[in-house]
Design an enzyme around this catalytic site. Structure first.
Site, PDB file in Angstrom:
ATOM      1  N   VAL A  22       1.006  -1.141   0.058  1.00 49.73           N
ATOM      2  CA  VAL A  22       0.057   0.102  -0.004  1.00 49.73           C
ATOM      3  C   VAL A  22       1.034   1.363  -0.040  1.00 49.73           C
ATOM      4  O   VAL A  22       2.107   1.377   0.355  1.00 49.73           O
ATOM      5  CB  VAL A  22      -0.850  -0.026   1.296  1.00 49.73           C
ATOM      6  CG1 VAL A  22      -2.031  -1.111   1.151  1.00 49.73           C
ATOM      7  CG2 VAL A  22      -0.177  -0.209   2.403  1.00 49.73           C
ATOM      8  N   CYS A  23       0.256   2.259  -0.358  1.00 50.70           N
ATOM      9  CA  CYS A  23       0.981   3.511  -0.234  1.00 50.70           C
ATOM     10  C   CYS A  23       1.305   4.172   1.271  1.00 50.70           C
ATOM     11  O   CYS A  23       0.379   3.724   2.154  1.00 50.70           O
ATOM     12  CB  CYS A  23      -0.060   4.754  -0.666  1.00 50.70           C
ATOM     13  SG  CYS A  23      -0.393   4.702  -2.265  1.00 50.70           S
ATOM     14  N   PRO A  24       2.576   4.657   1.517  1.00 48.93           N
ATOM     15  CA  PRO A  24       3.322   5.150   0.311  1.00 48.93           C
ATOM     16  C   PRO A  24       4.498   4.072   0.006  1.00 48.93           C
ATOM     17  O   PRO A  24       5.370   4.539  -0.662  1.00 48.93           O
ATOM     18  CB  PRO A  24       3.951   6.375   1.156  1.00 48.93           C
ATOM     19  CG  PRO A  24       4.245   5.859   2.517  1.00 48.93           C
ATOM     20  CD  PRO A  24       2.855   4.982   2.813  1.00 48.93           C
TER      21      PRO A  24
END
Lengths: 85, 269
Positions: A22-24
């Site tokens: 997932v981000c970041p």
């Protein structure tokens, strides 16, 4: 990593599978992978985290890299082709 | 493992790696670098805290003092460690915060005999000492060994900080040739200090170390920040290289540490 011989240039293509990330960290890991490559090399990245498909290319462009293509290749699965600049 | 970073490191340093000015390459520079903190007190403690967090791979810490309850008003890394050597207390803190950082602990007082051997191993020196004799000793040794140095000092509500890159800008003696006479400046115990003040100055010193290691930004070379917490003002004072400086001038009078007197002219802060 494969080597393409196109127009007399030797350009390497590397891959990174970031499914489940997932981000970041999608961007962080893509960036770290790009740092390992030579200028002009291509990186093919896989993401299944929808926001990454917008965020990662934007952040990479901000750092000067080139986005060669973004393609949905499956259900919630995207392939982004990046050229290191 | 990507680019030499393990999964935990990628997460720990992600906010650094994201920065275009740092990236994985910059983070690697930090991990491969060595900084020395002279003193683990008011200035040294916050500097140690953030240098360790940043992943500066080797952190030298020199202090011969023991944690006292009166230190905890500002030296927050020493919480729970009253009575323990400050160097050991700092090492415990660093080990808990970031296992990537290797602490080199010197439980001794910095002096004319040991300073050159100690600073030689480091890329950047942070002077968090509390007296003029040590400040001049550290300055001179850094000029002789060509080591970049951050000078910081605090007094009541005011602090000052500057960076010395020998032969690229002025040194501490370009600014103050000698220590003030004994008794002219009150000691920390007499003067008092607002607890948050050294946090600000020590972290500016750590910032300079990190920038130097990364090779980014503008260092405080030839500039001194004078911070006044009561007015909440930061003033910048330009410092010129003094060609008559006794240590880095055109005809230096001070040529070796061994032949110079660094008497404890007074204890300050």
């Amino acid at each position: 990593m494969q080597n393409h011989a196109e127009c007399g240039d030797t350009m390497a293509v590397a891959e990174i599978d970031l499914k489940g990330e997932v981000c970041p960290y999608t961007f962080v890991k893509t960036k770290l992978k790009l740092e390992e490559l030579e200028i002009g090399d291509e990186l093919v990245a896989l993401y299944d985290h929808a926001p990454a498909v917008e965020n990662v290319p934007r952040s990479l462009r901000n750092e000067g890299h080139k986005i060669l293509g973004i393609k949905e290749i499956g259900d919630h699965l995207w392939q982004v082709r990046i050229q290191k600049v | 493992m990507i680019g030499g970073f393990g999964e935990e490191q990628i997460r720990r340093y992600s906010r650094h790696i994201i920065l275009p000015e740092v990236g994985g390459k910059g983070q690697k520079k930090l991990l491969e670098s060595a900084a020395l903190c002279i003193g683990a007190g008011g200035l040294g403690a916050p500097a140690i805290e953030y240098l360790a967090a940043a992943g500066v791979g080797t952190l030298g810490i020199i202090d011969d003092d023991v944690v006292d309850l009166s230190n905890l008003q500002r030296q927050v890394i020493h919480g729970g460690n009253v009575g323990i050597q400050k160097v050991k207390s700092a090492e415990q803190f660093v080990n808990r915060l970031n296992p990537d950082v290797n602490v080199v602990a010197y439980t001794e007082r910095l002096n004319q005999d040991n300073i050159l051997g100690i600073i030689r191993d480091y890329d950047f020196i942070i002077d968090g000492s509390d007296n003029f004799a040590t400040r001049f000793l550290v300055n001179d040794a850094c000029v002789f060994e060509n080591k970049p140095l951050s000078h910081g000092s605090i007094f009541r509500f005011e602090g000052q900080v500057t960076t010395i890159v020998p032969h690229k800008g002025p040194c501490y003696r370009c600014l103050f040739e000698h220590a003030p006479p004994p008794g002219m400046v009150p000691s920390c115990q007499e003067a008092g200090v607002l607890g948050v003040l050294p946090g600000i100055i020590g972290i500016i010193q750590a910032t300079e170390a990190i920038k130097y290691i990364l090779g980014i930004g503008e260092l405080l070379v030839g500039r001194l920040i004078y911070y006044d917490a009561l007015n909440m003002s930061f003033d910048e004072i330009k410092i010129q290289w003094n060609k008559e400086c006794p240590v880095c001038g055109e005809a230096p009078k001070i040529r070796s540490i061994a032949e110079t007197t660094y008497a404890e002219s007074c204890r300050v802060w």
